[in-house]
Design an enzyme around this catalytic site. Structure first.
Site: not given
Length: 892
Positions: A685, A852-854
């Protein structure tokens, strides 16, 4: 057998081998040179095993030792050491080309062979020289840059010391090398398969060939009589719940009476060698009674559908979201667009197989024996507690090995529980080293979404309403399916203010591979539909897509999809930052298309956009960390912050140096064991910098205050005045309440990361082939701690997003290796550019958040919108393979 004389890293060796022995096994198993890695099941697909033989880069997994008489072999260990590295190893470290590090030794050896013959290679020559080497983390950009930098070192244009950051350089905003980077570059970082024990037994698992069946009986008699077999294990041997519980207690460690998806574990064989275990597993007889297979949510929700879990409906979760009056707004809007968008089952595709090790440390007296489990967890304390309940054994230590990537997949337990159960029963060290094919079969996947969407705006181009119907195939087990839907809904309105929203969402059990965490985990699927609809709306209103996005940017004080007001919002500034790049791309698109023949051209260029606002610090989230001023005057940060490649070791040590105003060489981090850390939550997340970093910052500030009061920064001074040297820090999200079950309204994330990406593509209108030329991403995640790490996450995310958009799809039983998965390669690499803004976040860690996820959320829609801009074909089902592009062209 054959006697072979050869040189390995300059030392003469004599070995006796059979014709099956390959160089990879000789290096790893006989000489314990574990820098060369095993990923692709000895198919020569990944390059992680690359070494140099007689001056040429070779794949050691395919190189037979009996043909190496007189050969000179160099592995990564023979190139340099962490104390005395080779300049190529230094170049990879300084260029930020090392993330998880699993592929790095092979990359470095391929680079060495290239530079030995061509010290000044072009980018295309580098791509060719490293064409057999795969990487999932970096997107290849920084690897190419590392080889170019190494070439400069070779040519003596510059030295490593001239560009190496200094210890007293600022802690933030400088690309200090990751603490773990050099040992990864030198092949001395131990991944799970590199851990060996005397007398360690090996595991093979009997897995279901059926998607859905009753287990009528399991006969291990023949297997137990096979050579080398130590014993077998079935569900009746598990002393605990035999369930790996996250939200719902529905996934067995070993299946007792029913299998629910292909590859479910049924029995375990433990033997002296892996080959013996695999042979014996073939001899286990399982009597199955096939059951009807539920292959889609539509079948699952049929009135007469068999229940996959007898105590639960196949429709296992619902969450509506109602904000304002979407129906009324849709009826009165000037423009409405609608369509249906479908995403695929996808694999996270870390390069390292799902290796695990377990062993027993005997207790003293009446103490329960300590079970030590070593695997690739991103939440070691959660995994420890899940295993405690499943195994019925309380005294467990979980140790995180270095991980060869993960991208969300290691939120789950796959092989660790089986290894742990075998170690408990047979009371000896065990290793479970599954093949890549088995790893791909048994792991959780990215959820497929089926989305119907309506999006509306007024005459001024202001969004008025969003209506969505979302069905998610959860597969055979729940895992965190509820959370995935929740995340998609929390971030549903993306970067925009949408006053009226109506969503119906549902989660269904099927017999497909089950879904769990995957980079982005929900928003990549939902944003694909929303961002494509934004371009559809721009076309209908005759507005520029960038202008439409900017004019609908949410403003501070306005509410997100869940009704939660935003405190700050950095999206408009990113639209401005991207504008010159966008104008340049549109001008090039027009010029190239005209030169190619205009509307009649076969190959057409297009430019597309995709935006994202990614929430971090959701209601109820919390973390804990500790810091201690040690006797050696080092400051140690204790935090369970897994680092499978993101750079969390950099984040923690650079944070410590900044807060305490210390040189970096006085700060270290301990993160990989449950014994020395507290539960800080998962490394998922994009929450580590914000939440775990925030807890560490809290502890560091307490230590800093003590240092100021003591008037010194050394351990002796603290002891002289009897001042504590250890401090605990905490970070909690501001909100704690969940979304309302009936309306989906409620508090949302503490902070948001913003991005807008631009894809430039070429489309062959005859074949449907899409060539991505460049992705530009403008991003604002707060102050940048380590530019190399920051850019590396964005570049890797863009590469993964393009694969998701164009190639990758997991098919159970058919996707078995990197070629059938269509793994990204040097050949598919494309140009990337990162545009950075650094708005400090109100509650960020020194103003910073994660990224990292965006980094991949907006990539797929940007690519799909670029295809549409190029040729008018809107692909509504991922991946946009050539046949789908051609079909969309025919149906436009």
């Amino acid at each position: 057998m054959k006697k072979i004389n050869l040189s390995i890293n300059g030392c003469a060796k004599q070995v006796v081998v059979d014709e099956k022995m390959v160089l990879l096994d000789l290096l790893r198993e006989h000489f314990h040179l574990t820098g060369a890695k095993q990923s692709c099941d000895r198919k020569g697909q990944c390059g992680a095993c690359t070494v140099i033989v007689d001056g040429k880069a070779v794949l050691s997994c395919l190189t037979r030792v009996d043909r190496l008489e007189g050969a000179e072999v160099i592995s990564v260990e023979g190139l340099g050491t962490p104390d005395n590295p080779h300049f190529i190893q230094e170049a990879f470290v300084l260029a930020g080309a090392i993330q998880c590090g699993f592929c790095t030794p092979g990359m470095i050896m391929a680079a060495k062979a290239l530079l030995d013959t061509n010290p000044d290679p072009t980018a295309e020559e580098i791509k060719h020289g490293l064409r057999r080497n795969l990487c999932r983390c970096t997107g290849y950009t920084k690897i190419i840059e590392a080889v170019q930098l190494a070439g400069r070192f070779v040519r003596k244009e510059i030295s490593p010391d001239e560009i190496k950051p200094k210890i007293d350089d600022p802690a933030f905003g400088v690309s200090h090398p990751r603490p773990s980077a050099m040992i990864k570059a030198c092949g001395t970082a131990h991944f799970t398969a590199d851990v060996t024990f005397p007398d360690a037994a090996e595991i093979a698992v009997v897995r279901s060939p059926h998607m859905h069946a009753e287990i009528k009986g399991i006969d291990c008699t023949a297997a137990k009589a096979m050579p080398g077999v130590i014993g077998t294990l079935t569900a009746k041997d598990i002393k605990g719940t035999n369930r790996l519980k996250y939200i719902v207690e529905d996934r067995p460690l070993l299946c007792e009476d029913r299998v629910r998806t292909l590859g479910d574990a049924v029995a375990v064989v433990v033997a002296q060698t892996r080959e013996q275990a695999l042979a014996a597993a073939e001899a286990v007889v399982v009597d199955y009674n096939p059951l009807p297979v539920i292959s889609s949510p539509e079948e699952a929700m049929a009135p007469d559908a068999i229940r996959i879990h007898p105590d639960s409906d196949n429709l296992c979760f619902r969450q509506p979201l109602i904000k304002g009056d979407a129906e009324k707004a849709l009826g009165s809007s000037a423009a409405v667009v609608e369509d249906r968008f479908v995403t695929q089952i996808n694999h996270q595709a870390p390069m390292e197989p799902e290796n695990s090790v377990a062993y027993i440390e005997e207790g003293d007296g009446d103490d329960e024996d300590l079970l030590v489990v070593m695997g690739r967890s991103i939440n070691i304390h959660l995994h420890m507690s899940v295993l405690q309940a499943a195994l019925g054994h309380e005294n467990i230590r979980y140790e995180e090995s270095f991980s060869g990537g993960q991208f969300g997949i290691k939120l789950e337990i796959f092989t660790e529980g089986i290894a742990a159960a075998a170690a408990l029963k047979f009371r000896r060290p065990v290793r479970y080293l599954p093949s890549l094919a088995e790893s791909m079969l048994i792991t959780s996947k990215r959820h497929p979404f089926d989305m119907k969407i309506k999006l509306a705006a007024d005459n001024d181009g202001k969004l008025t309403a969003l209506d969505m119907d979302i069905t998610v195939d959860n597969g055979a087990y729940n895992s965190i399916g509820n959370v995935i839907i929740g995340r998609a809904l929390h971030m549903l309105s993306s970067s925009y203010y949408i006053p009226n929203i109506r969503v119906a969402s549902r989660l269904c059990y099927t017999n497909n591979p089950w879904g769990s965490a995957a980079r982005g985990a929900g928003p990549p699927q939902a944003h694909y539909a929303l961002e494509c609809a934004m371009d559809m709306l721009a076309e209908k209103l005759n507005l520029d897509p960038l202008d439409l996005r900017k004019r609908n940017s949410l403003q501070p004080g306005q509410t997100k999809a869940t009704g939660h007001p935003a405190e700050q919002w950095a999206f408009e500034g990113l639209c401005d930052a991207l504008k010159p790049h966008y104008d340049r791309a549109l001008e090039e698109m027009s010029r190239v298309n005209s030169a190619n023949g205009g509307d009649g051209a076969v190959v057409k260029r297009g430019v597309g956009l995709g935006a994202a606002a990614f929430g971090i610090g959701f209601p109820g989230d919390k973390s804990i960390a500790a810091v201690e001023l040690e006797e050696d005057d080092m400051v140690t940060i204790y935090a369970a912050a897994a680092d499978p490649g993101e750079g969390n070791d950099s984040m923690l040590t650079q944070l410590g140096a900044k807060v305490l105003d210390l040189p970096l060489n006085r700060v270290r981090a301990v993160t990989r064991t449950t014994d020395r850390t507290a539960a800080g939550g998962p490394a998922s997340g994009s929450r580590v910098t914000y939440m775990i970093g925030g807890a560490a910052e809290d502890a560091l500030k307490k230590l800093k205050q003590a240092m100021d009061e003591v008037g010194a920064k050394n351990h002796r001074a603290f002891r002289q005045v009897d001042c504590p040297t250890r401090y605990i820090g905490n970070k909690s999200a501001v909100e704690t309440a969940p979304l309302d079950h009936e309306t989906g309204q409620g508090p949302s994330a503490d902070s948001d990361v913003h991005s807008i990406q631009m894809a430039e593509v070429e489309v062959n209108t005859e074949t449907g082939e899409v060539n991505v030329l460049k992705i530009t991403t403008a991003v604002d995640a707060g102050p940048v701690i380590n530019p190399n790490n920051f850019e590396g996450q964005l570049e890797g995310g863009m590469d993964m997003g393009v694969g998701y958009a164009l190639r990758e799809k997991y098919v159970a039983g058919e996707t078995t290796d990197w070629r059938t998965f269509k793994f990204p390669t040097m050949k598919t690499a494309f140009d990337m550019e990162v545009v950075v803004r650094e708005t400090p976040r109100i509650r960020g860690t020194q103003g910073a958040t994660g990224v990292g996820e965006m980094s991949m959320v907006s990539t797929a829609p940007a690519v799909i919108n670029a295809i549409k801009k190029a040729c008018g074909a809107l692909v509504t089902e991922l991946p946009a393979t050539p046949d789908k592009v051609v079909a969309a062209l025919q149906n436009r």
